[in-house]
Motif scaffolding. Sequence first.
Motif, short mmCIF file in Angstrom:
data_model
loop_
_atom_site.label_atom_id
_atom_site.label_comp_id
_atom_site.label_asym_id
_atom_site.label_seq_id
_atom_site.Cartn_x
_atom_site.Cartn_y
_atom_site.Cartn_z
N THR A 56 14.56 -1.48 53.09
CA THR A 56 15.49 -2.61 53.06
C THR A 56 14.82 -3.85 52.48
OG1 THR A 56 14.94 -3.30 55.32
CG2 THR A 56 16.76 -1.74 55.05
N THR A 57 13.48 -3.89 52.55
CA THR A 57 12.75 -5.04 52.02
C THR A 57 11.90 -4.68 50.81
OG1 THR A 57 10.95 -4.63 53.60
CG2 THR A 57 12.67 -6.20 54.25
N GLU A 58 11.55 -3.41 50.67
CA GLU A 58 10.75 -2.98 49.53
C GLU A 58 11.61 -2.12 48.61
OE1 GLU A 58 6.98 -1.27 50.54
OE2 GLU A 58 6.34 -3.02 51.69
N ASN A 59 12.19 -2.75 47.61
CA ASN A 59 13.08 -2.07 46.67
C ASN A 59 13.05 -2.81 45.34
OD1 ASN A 59 15.28 -4.19 46.87
ND2 ASN A 59 15.18 -3.49 49.01
N PHE A 60 13.72 -2.28 44.35
CA PHE A 60 13.69 -2.90 43.03
C PHE A 60 14.23 -4.33 43.04
CE2 PHE A 60 13.69 1.58 41.28
CZ PHE A 60 12.42 1.50 40.73
N ASP A 61 15.17 -4.62 43.93
CA ASP A 61 15.74 -5.97 43.98
C ASP A 61 14.73 -6.99 44.49
OD1 ASP A 61 18.17 -5.13 43.01
OD2 ASP A 61 19.03 -4.78 45.00
N THR A 62 13.80 -6.54 45.32
CA THR A 62 12.83 -7.48 45.90
C THR A 62 11.47 -7.42 45.21
OG1 THR A 62 12.11 -5.87 47.58
CG2 THR A 62 13.96 -7.32 48.16
N PHE A 63 11.34 -6.51 44.23
CA PHE A 63 10.06 -6.40 43.52
C PHE A 63 9.79 -7.67 42.72
CE2 PHE A 63 7.38 -5.36 39.94
CZ PHE A 63 6.36 -4.66 40.54
N SER A 64 8.54 -8.12 42.74
CA SER A 64 8.17 -9.35 42.02
C SER A 64 6.93 -9.12 41.17
CB SER A 64 7.91 -10.49 43.02
OG SER A 64 7.43 -11.63 42.33
N TYR A 65 6.97 -9.68 39.96
CA TYR A 65 5.82 -9.60 39.06
C TYR A 65 4.83 -10.75 39.26
CZ TYR A 65 8.50 -6.16 36.34
OH TYR A 65 9.19 -5.05 35.94
N GLU A 66 5.13 -11.65 40.17
CA GLU A 66 4.34 -12.88 40.30
C GLU A 66 2.90 -12.60 40.73
OE1 GLU A 66 5.30 -15.56 43.51
OE2 GLU A 66 6.39 -13.97 44.57
N TRP A 67 2.64 -11.41 41.28
CA TRP A 67 1.30 -11.10 41.77
C TRP A 67 0.42 -10.43 40.72
CZ3 TRP A 67 0.84 -13.73 46.00
CH2 TRP A 67 1.96 -13.93 46.81
N TYR A 68 0.93 -10.31 39.50
CA TYR A 68 0.19 -9.61 38.45
C TYR A 68 -0.27 -10.59 37.36
CZ TYR A 68 2.02 -5.54 40.83
OH TYR A 68 2.33 -4.61 41.79
N ASP A 69 -1.54 -10.51 37.04
CA ASP A 69 -2.18 -11.41 36.08
C ASP A 69 -1.56 -11.25 34.68
OD1 ASP A 69 -3.87 -13.00 34.63
OD2 ASP A 69 -5.62 -11.70 34.84
N LYS A 70 -1.19 -12.37 34.08
CA LYS A 70 -0.59 -12.35 32.74
C LYS A 70 -1.61 -12.63 31.63
CE LYS A 70 3.96 -14.05 34.22
NZ LYS A 70 4.99 -15.11 34.02
N LYS A 71 -2.85 -12.95 32.01
CA LYS A 71 -3.80 -13.45 31.01
C LYS A 71 -4.89 -12.46 30.63
CE LYS A 71 -3.15 -18.19 32.70
NZ LYS A 71 -3.81 -19.36 33.33
N THR A 72 -5.46 -11.76 31.60
CA THR A 72 -6.64 -10.94 31.35
C THR A 72 -6.28 -9.48 31.14
OG1 THR A 72 -7.87 -12.42 32.83
CG2 THR A 72 -8.94 -10.35 32.18
N PRO A 73 -6.45 -8.95 29.93
CA PRO A 73 -6.10 -7.55 29.67
C PRO A 73 -6.99 -6.58 30.47
CG PRO A 73 -6.33 -8.77 27.63
CD PRO A 73 -6.88 -9.63 28.71
N ILE A 74 -6.44 -5.44 30.80
CA ILE A 74 -7.21 -4.36 31.42
C ILE A 74 -7.93 -3.63 30.29
CG2 ILE A 74 -7.04 -2.28 32.85
CD1 ILE A 74 -4.19 -3.36 33.64
N PRO A 75 -9.26 -3.60 30.32
CA PRO A 75 -10.01 -3.03 29.19
C PRO A 75 -9.59 -1.61 28.81
CG PRO A 75 -11.48 -4.17 30.68
CD PRO A 75 -10.15 -4.14 31.35
N SER A 76 -9.30 -0.76 29.82
CA SER A 76 -9.03 0.65 29.53
C SER A 76 -7.69 0.89 28.84
CB SER A 76 -9.08 1.47 30.83
OG SER A 76 -8.12 0.98 31.75
N ILE A 77 -6.75 -0.07 28.98
CA ILE A 77 -5.43 0.15 28.38
C ILE A 77 -5.00 -0.98 27.45
CG2 ILE A 77 -4.59 1.62 30.25
CD1 ILE A 77 -3.17 -0.74 31.42
N GLY A 78 -5.74 -2.08 27.44
CA GLY A 78 -5.46 -3.16 26.50
C GLY A 78 -4.24 -3.99 26.85
#
Length: 330
Positions: free
Chosen positions: A135-157
């Motif tokens: 009821t609280t963990e679903n696509f409607d409540t998913f947030s991208y705010e916790w994921y870094d937008k600046k530093t690429p992951i070396p293994s996947i670019g």
Amino acid sequence: MALTNSQHDAIMRTYDAIRTENRHIQNERYAQVTAACPEIAQIEDDIIGLSMQAAAEMLKNPDYKTAYRKKLSELADRKAACLAALGRPADYLDPVYTCPKCKDTGYIGQHKCACFTKKAIELVYHDSNLKNIITTENFDTFSYEWYDKKTPIPSIGLTPYNNMQNIVSICHRFVDEFDTTYDNLLLFGDTGVGKTFLTNCIAKELLDSSHSVIYLTAVELFQCFEQQDFNKPDTSDTAIDSSYILDCDLLIIDDLGTEFANSYTSSRLFYCINERILRRKSVVISTNLSLSDIRNMYSERIFSRLTSAYKLLKLAGADIRLLKKTGQKP
């Protein structure tokens, strides 16, 4: 655990209730349309009379079958025309079934219908914690705010943010195409990057669309097999017969690698994965293990099945639980 007699009887009583309700719907429809168009009632009586007459006539003259079918077709056409005049489809007065496959009996011949399996899982598998979580963990409540937008992951670019966008898109597609495209997902990555949250998102969407879903941690999965294989007493709320583990629409195995790994768990894991591949039944697995860890921890044939039959989705980023606890953002 397998269904007890009382549990089986309880499921069959639900089918009795479904059939009673559907007969009530059919009777209401009949009363409604015959009140608006009495001719429909006469046509229905004519169809019954014709059928009774045909049974006697065909015993004397087998060729009567052709004439019977013609008359029956004419009556059916008249009935359909009357229903159409009322804005109703031709099958409006046909028997109403919640499950047309088994006609609300739970069985197709000698085999349990998929709707019976779903009811059995719902009865036996009471994971109220999962129901609360989704009821609280679903696509409607998913947030991208916790994921870094600046530093690429070396293994996947890609940055963790862009990588997660791709993964969420794949998970959405997995749900949207579930009934038409066979697929499996392996979500792997460090602790706290959103793997379990995504499996909960998938579980909710498929449960909401009336699919049978079993969600077990790896430890619970192997406990289920142990209880059946070694006749151990059922002490777990999540214990469930292995036939449902193999037959449910979706099996979710969370935290693979947290179990005590040995030759037994490895053999049971291969059996479960391989059997569901053969049955074309989807599985979603989440794990903190890397691909090399999986290869080292389990057999080569398990690794081969996972890498060949599963979409491999690597999640990356900071530990979201820790970020939330400290009030930080990436």
